[in-house]
Design a protein around this motif. Structure first.
Motif, PDB file in Angstrom:
ATOM      1  N   TYR A  12       3.031 -77.687  25.107  1.00 34.28           N
ATOM      2  CA  TYR A  12       3.540 -78.971  24.646  1.00 34.28           C
ATOM      3  C   TYR A  12       4.757 -79.381  25.466  1.00 34.28           C
ATOM      4  O   TYR A  12       5.366 -78.570  26.161  1.00 34.28           O
ATOM      5  CB  TYR A  12       3.915 -78.905  23.154  1.00 34.28           C
ATOM      6  CG  TYR A  12       5.158 -78.076  22.913  1.00 34.28           C
ATOM      7  CD1 TYR A  12       6.415 -78.665  22.863  1.00 34.28           C
ATOM      8  CD2 TYR A  12       5.078 -76.698  22.767  1.00 34.28           C
ATOM      9  CE1 TYR A  12       7.557 -77.905  22.666  1.00 34.28           C
ATOM     10  CE2 TYR A  12       6.208 -75.931  22.563  1.00 34.28           C
ATOM     11  CZ  TYR A  12       7.444 -76.540  22.517  1.00 34.28           C
ATOM     12  OH  TYR A  12       8.570 -75.777  22.341  1.00 34.28           O
ATOM     13  N   LEU A  13       5.086 -80.667  25.376  1.00 39.00           N
ATOM     14  CA  LEU A  13       6.293 -81.195  25.992  1.00 39.00           C
ATOM     15  C   LEU A  13       6.821 -82.322  25.110  1.00 39.00           C
ATOM     16  O   LEU A  13       6.039 -83.158  24.639  1.00 39.00           O
ATOM     17  CB  LEU A  13       6.034 -81.750  27.390  1.00 39.00           C
ATOM     18  CG  LEU A  13       7.280 -82.398  28.008  1.00 39.00           C
ATOM     19  CD1 LEU A  13       7.857 -81.513  29.088  1.00 39.00           C
ATOM     20  CD2 LEU A  13       6.972 -83.756  28.561  1.00 39.00           C
ATOM     21  N   ALA A  14       8.122 -82.322  24.864  1.00 40.40           N
ATOM     22  CA  ALA A  14       8.790 -83.400  24.139  1.00 40.40           C
ATOM     23  C   ALA A  14       9.991 -83.830  24.964  1.00 40.40           C
ATOM     24  O   ALA A  14      10.781 -82.990  25.394  1.00 40.40           O
ATOM     25  CB  ALA A  14       9.230 -82.921  22.762  1.00 40.40           C
ATOM     26  N   ALA A  66      21.462 -67.471  30.929  1.00 43.09           N
ATOM     27  CA  ALA A  66      20.112 -67.731  30.425  1.00 43.09           C
ATOM     28  C   ALA A  66      19.539 -69.038  30.958  1.00 43.09           C
ATOM     29  O   ALA A  66      18.340 -69.241  30.909  1.00 43.09           O
ATOM     30  CB  ALA A  66      20.126 -67.759  28.904  1.00 43.09           C
ATOM     31  N   TYR A  67      20.387 -69.929  31.475  1.00 41.40           N
ATOM     32  CA  TYR A  67      19.914 -71.218  31.967  1.00 41.40           C
ATOM     33  C   TYR A  67      19.373 -71.067  33.379  1.00 41.40           C
ATOM     34  O   TYR A  67      20.036 -70.521  34.259  1.00 41.40           O
ATOM     35  CB  TYR A  67      21.050 -72.245  31.957  1.00 41.40           C
ATOM     36  CG  TYR A  67      20.596 -73.630  32.335  1.00 41.40           C
ATOM     37  CD1 TYR A  67      20.040 -74.473  31.388  1.00 41.40           C
ATOM     38  CD2 TYR A  67      20.695 -74.085  33.645  1.00 41.40           C
ATOM     39  CE1 TYR A  67      19.608 -75.743  31.721  1.00 41.40           C
ATOM     40  CE2 TYR A  67      20.261 -75.347  33.995  1.00 41.40           C
ATOM     41  CZ  TYR A  67      19.721 -76.170  33.026  1.00 41.40           C
ATOM     42  OH  TYR A  67      19.290 -77.425  33.364  1.00 41.40           O
ATOM     43  N   HIS A  78      11.478 -73.744  25.591  1.00 46.81           N
ATOM     44  CA  HIS A  78      12.456 -73.947  26.660  1.00 46.81           C
ATOM     45  C   HIS A  78      13.173 -75.252  26.330  1.00 46.81           C
ATOM     46  O   HIS A  78      12.540 -76.229  25.934  1.00 46.81           O
ATOM     47  CB  HIS A  78      11.780 -74.122  28.021  1.00 46.81           C
ATOM     48  CG  HIS A  78      11.120 -72.904  28.551  1.00 46.81           C
ATOM     49  ND1 HIS A  78       9.933 -72.418  28.058  1.00 46.81           N
ATOM     50  CD2 HIS A  78      11.468 -72.077  29.555  1.00 46.81           C
ATOM     51  CE1 HIS A  78       9.579 -71.347  28.730  1.00 46.81           C
ATOM     52  NE2 HIS A  78      10.496 -71.114  29.648  1.00 46.81           N
ATOM     53  N   LEU A  79      14.488 -75.283  26.506  1.00 47.97           N
ATOM     54  CA  LEU A  79      15.265 -76.518  26.331  1.00 47.97           C
ATOM     55  C   LEU A  79      15.961 -76.846  27.638  1.00 47.97           C
ATOM     56  O   LEU A  79      16.477 -75.954  28.312  1.00 47.97           O
ATOM     57  CB  LEU A  79      16.317 -76.356  25.230  1.00 47.97           C
ATOM     58  CG  LEU A  79      15.823 -76.325  23.797  1.00 47.97           C
ATOM     59  CD1 LEU A  79      16.994 -76.113  22.839  1.00 47.97           C
ATOM     60  CD2 LEU A  79      15.090 -77.602  23.432  1.00 47.97           C
ATOM     61  N   GLY A  80      15.967 -78.096  27.988  1.00 48.58           N
ATOM     62  CA  GLY A  80      16.626 -78.510  29.215  1.00 48.58           C
ATOM     63  C   GLY A  80      16.932 -79.988  29.178  1.00 48.58           C
ATOM     64  O   GLY A  80      16.834 -80.635  28.132  1.00 48.58           O
ATOM     65  N   GLY A  81      17.273 -80.521  30.310  1.00 47.83           N
ATOM     66  CA  GLY A  81      17.572 -81.937  30.395  1.00 47.83           C
ATOM     67  C   GLY A  81      17.996 -82.315  31.789  1.00 47.83           C
ATOM     68  O   GLY A  81      18.054 -81.483  32.692  1.00 47.83           O
ATOM     69  N   LYS A 114      14.324 -75.347  35.044  1.00 51.89           N
ATOM     70  CA  LYS A 114      13.478 -74.888  33.946  1.00 51.89           C
ATOM     71  C   LYS A 114      14.187 -74.929  32.603  1.00 51.89           C
ATOM     72  O   LYS A 114      13.554 -74.893  31.568  1.00 51.89           O
ATOM     73  CB  LYS A 114      12.975 -73.475  34.214  1.00 51.89           C
ATOM     74  CG  LYS A 114      12.034 -73.416  35.402  1.00 51.89           C
ATOM     75  CD  LYS A 114      11.425 -72.063  35.548  1.00 51.89           C
ATOM     76  CE  LYS A 114      10.449 -72.075  36.713  1.00 51.89           C
ATOM     77  NZ  LYS A 114       9.783 -70.817  36.894  1.00 51.89           N
ATOM     78  N   GLY A 115      15.500 -74.971  32.604  1.00 46.81           N
ATOM     79  CA  GLY A 115      16.246 -75.066  31.363  1.00 46.81           C
ATOM     80  C   GLY A 115      16.595 -73.724  30.769  1.00 46.81           C
ATOM     81  O   GLY A 115      16.567 -72.691  31.426  1.00 46.81           O
TER      82      GLY A 115
END
Length: 197
Positions: free
Chosen positions: A68-70, A17-18, A31-34, A22-23
Motif C-alpha cells: 500500500y501507499l498513502a 533508522a532514517y 515505512h514513514l517518510g516525506g 526510503k524514510g
C-alpha cells in the motif's frame, strides 16, 4: 544537561533508522517518510520564493503480494513576494495518493484507490526535483486528469517483456475533489509504454 542528552539521543535514533529516499522503517509493514520542494522565481515582473510541496508518505508490504501507499500533500505551503513584501501560508493537507496493490505476476497486477493516471502527468514522477523536465506543457494539465480514484490493472504484455500496459477506470467521486486538475466521476483509459535501453 538532561534535555541536551535526550535531544542528542532521540536525534541519533531517528537519523540512524532514517534511510534517505526510503524514510523511517518501523518494519516491513510500515515505512514513514516525506519530502518538500522549494523554488525561487526572478523576472522583471516578479521575485518570489515558495515552499511549494510538503508531503508525508506511509507505505509498506503486508505480505509478498499486497502492498500500500498513502500520501498527504500540502501545496503551496508558503509564498513570499519580495516586491510587495507579502507572504501567504497554507498548511492544508490533501489526499494525493491512497492505494492498495495486489501483485499477481509480472503480467497482471491490480491497484485500487486514488492513483496517478499513467497518462495524466507529462512527467510520471510527480515530485518536482525528480522530474526529467523542469516544467510541464500547459495542455498536459487540461486534457487528462492527474489522478483517478478507481482501479488500475497493469503489467507487461506476455511475450513482449518491454511492453507495459495500464487499463484504468473511475466510476465514482474522487477521494479528494479539491486536489485534482480535472474533476470527473467517469474516466476510462488505456496506456501502452515500450521500454528501450
Amino acid at each position: 544537561m538532561k534535555l541536551i542528552f535526550s535531544i542528542f539521543l532521540l536525534s541519533s535514533l531517528v537519523l540512524h533508522a532514517y534511510e534517505l529516499g526510503k524514510g523511517y522503517k518501523f518494519n516491513e509493514q510500515l515505512h514513514l517518510g516525506g519530502y518538500f520542494s522549494t523554488d525561487y522565481s526572478l523576472s522583471e515582473d516578479e521575485r518570489v520564493f515558495r515552499l511549494d510541496d510538503v508531503a508525508i508518505l506511509a507505505y509498506g508490504s503486508l505480505n509478498d503480494n499486497i502492498s500500500y501507499l498513502a500520501e498527504l500533500e500540502a501545496a503551496p505551503v508558503y509564498k513570499y513576494e519580495y516586491k510587495t513584501n507579502t507572504e501567504t501560508t497554507s498548511l492544508k493537507f490533501h489526499k494525493e495518493r491512497f492505494y492498495i496493490d495486489y501483485k499477481y505476476s509480472q503480467n497482471i497486477n491490480f491497484r485500487v484507490g486514488k492513483v496517478i493516471t499513467p497518462i495524466g502527468y507529462w512527467n510520471l514522477e510527480p515530485i518536482n526535483v525528480l522530474r526529467e523536465t523542469s516544467s510541464n506543457p500547459i495542455l498536459s494539465n487540461q486534457i487528462f486528469p492527474k489522478f483517478v480514484t478507481g482501479f488500475d490493472i497493469y503489467g507487461y504484455v506476455p511475450n513482449f517483456e518491454s511492453l507495459r500496459y495500464n487499463i484504468f477506470a473511475q466510476h465514482n467521486k474522487d477521494l479528494d475533489d479539491e486536489y485534482i486538475n480535472i474533476k470527473n466521476k467517469h474516466f476510462f483509459g488505456v496506456s501502452l509504454e515500450n521500454e528501450v535501453d
